[in-house]
Design a protein around this motif. Structure first.
Motif, PDB file in Angstrom:
ATOM      1  N   THR A   5      51.020  58.315  51.744  1.00  0.00           N
ATOM      2  CA  THR A   5      50.515  56.947  51.669  1.00  0.00           C
ATOM      3  C   THR A   5      50.814  56.315  50.309  1.00  0.00           C
ATOM      4  O   THR A   5      50.590  55.144  50.112  1.00  0.00           O
ATOM      5  N   GLU A  69      41.891  55.219  45.444  1.00  0.00           N
ATOM      6  CA  GLU A  69      42.201  54.476  46.658  1.00  0.00           C
ATOM      7  C   GLU A  69      41.902  52.986  46.495  1.00  0.00           C
ATOM      8  O   GLU A  69      42.672  52.138  46.939  1.00  0.00           O
ATOM      9  N   ALA A  70      40.797  52.690  45.839  1.00  0.00           N
ATOM     10  CA  ALA A  70      40.414  51.293  45.635  1.00  0.00           C
ATOM     11  C   ALA A  70      41.465  50.573  44.788  1.00  0.00           C
ATOM     12  O   ALA A  70      41.801  49.407  45.033  1.00  0.00           O
ATOM     13  N   TYR A  72      44.728  51.329  44.607  1.00  0.00           N
ATOM     14  CA  TYR A  72      45.924  51.101  45.438  1.00  0.00           C
ATOM     15  C   TYR A  72      45.717  49.934  46.398  1.00  0.00           C
ATOM     16  O   TYR A  72      46.605  49.130  46.607  1.00  0.00           O
ATOM     17  N   HIS A  73      44.526  49.847  46.946  1.00  0.00           N
ATOM     18  CA  HIS A  73      44.248  48.727  47.861  1.00  0.00           C
ATOM     19  C   HIS A  73      44.334  47.402  47.129  1.00  0.00           C
ATOM     20  O   HIS A  73      44.874  46.430  47.651  1.00  0.00           O
ATOM     21  N   ALA A  76      47.948  46.513  46.717  1.00  0.00           N
ATOM     22  CA  ALA A  76      48.560  46.152  48.004  1.00  0.00           C
ATOM     23  C   ALA A  76      48.141  44.732  48.394  1.00  0.00           C
ATOM     24  O   ALA A  76      48.939  43.939  48.874  1.00  0.00           O
ATOM     25  N   ARG A  77      46.885  44.410  48.135  1.00  0.00           N
ATOM     26  CA  ARG A  77      46.352  43.112  48.558  1.00  0.00           C
ATOM     27  C   ARG A  77      46.790  41.974  47.641  1.00  0.00           C
ATOM     28  O   ARG A  77      47.215  40.927  48.084  1.00  0.00           O
TER      29      ARG A  77
END
Ligand code: GDP
Length: 330
Positions: A5, A69-70, A72-73, A76-77
């Motif tokens: 991912t 993870e937060a 990376y999000h 991405a956003r």
């Protein structure tokens, strides 16, 4: 998060083709990591003042940079094109001595997440905020960029320094292997509005402002200054730092570190007298020799930055006066 991912828009190529350097225009999407801190808030103010229209900030209550993870999000956003990495756990000499585990862990995590997410999401350029404590504790003065990794670190802030050194090396490794354009800047001791004024964890300048102010109000006979008063430090107003960071984002594309400072230092004893004078306190200054002095001197050689055409604008007296006003009005 698994390796799979993590494949972002840059793909997994390990060729070192340098990215094209595009100018950071006023519509660029710029993420300021750490915008609630001393440095990040100053960079944000300065970007807004200079007319940048797409500055991205996420409050720490919403985005915890310790959570991979937060982060990376977020990338991405929001798809930032430029990143100022000003998020860090920072503190003065006593905080560094008391909480080395938190200093090393949190800084390693925050910077690793942000630098790697920037790579995976095709960020054009990233500026990493280092620190002058990455230099050997007893290096010749003023500290030239080439002294980096030339000797033993000062022990009072070794954990923090090691994390910052890892950040610099990570930026350089990503530049070399992936052709990124990540620069690392080394600011000297900073101060200004938005600083931490907690006497247990702060740096010396906010501590002195608070100590003299409260002693004046209480009409105390004396103010205690830590250590011997002999160490020398250089102080840069954070608005000058912010202007240098934006300048370097626009004008510096080398993997080697670059210092940001004023080129002038002052002893802690003279600094204490200056703050005392600005605050208008009339009692005595006494020294607590049970507290550490830290490194004897920390003055950056700023000739590299000067040669690029940048100079600080705020004198130490002006900077302390305005910070004192901010402190009493906040
Ligand atoms: P450093 O530059 O990493 O050593 O961090 P500091 O800003 O915390 O300390 C700089 C110098 O100021 C050290 O020699 C301290 O001992 C001295 N100092 C004097 N009074 C104080 C104080 O009230 N707080 C802090 N943090 N340092 C003080």
């Amino acid at each position: 998060m698994t390796g799979d991912t993590l494949k972002g828009t840059r793909g997994s190529s390990d060729t070192s083709v340098p990215q094209e350097v595009l100018p950071m225009d006023k519509k660029a999407r710029i993420y300021v990591a750490g915008h609630q801190g001393l440095v990040g808030s100053a960079i944000l103010r300065q970007l807004q003042a200079q007319g940048y229209q797409n500055v991205i900030t996420i409050p720490r209550e919403v985005l915890d940079l310790l959570e991979q993870e937060a982060v990376y999000h977020l990338f991405a956003r929001e798809e930032p094109q430029y990143v100022f990495l000003a998020a860090a756990r920072v503190g003065g000499i006593e905080a560094n001595r008391s909480f080395p585990a938190q200093f090393i862990r949190e800084n390693l995590l925050i910077q690793t997440h942000v630098i790697d997410a920037a790579y995976h999401h095709g960020v054009r350029k990233l500026l990493f905020l280092g620190s002058s404590c990455i230099y050997p504790g007893l290096a010749p003065q003023p500290l030239k960029e080439e002294y980096f990794l030339n000797g033993r670190l000062e022990e009072t802030n070794e954990a923090y320094a090691i994390a910052k050194i890892a950040g610099i090396k990570m930026c350089q490794a990503y530049n070399r292997q992936y052709g990124c354009n990540y620069i690392s800047v080394m600011p000297t001791n900073l101060y200004g509005p938005g600083d931490n004024f907690d006497l247990n964890t702060s740096h010396v300048l906010p501590a002195l402002i608070r100590k003299f102010h409260e002693a004046k109000i209480r009409q105390d006979k004396q103010v205690v200054v830590w250590g011997s008063g002999k160490p020398r430090r250089e102080f840069l107003h954070v608005d000058d730092l912010a202007s240098a960071c934006i300048f370097l984002m626009q004008n510096y594309d080398q993997p080697e570190i670059i210092n940001i400072g004023t080129g002038k230092d002052i002893s802690i004893a003279n600094l204490a007298s200056l703050v005392k004078n600005i605050v208008g306190y009339e009692g005595k200054i006494v020294y607590d020799h049970s507290k550490p002095d830290g490194t004897p001197r920390k003055l950056l050689d700023t000739s590299k930055l000067k040669a690029l055409g940048w100079q600080p604008q705020i004198t130490l007296r002006q900077g302390i006066e305005s910070t004192y006003r901010w402190f009493t009005e906040k």
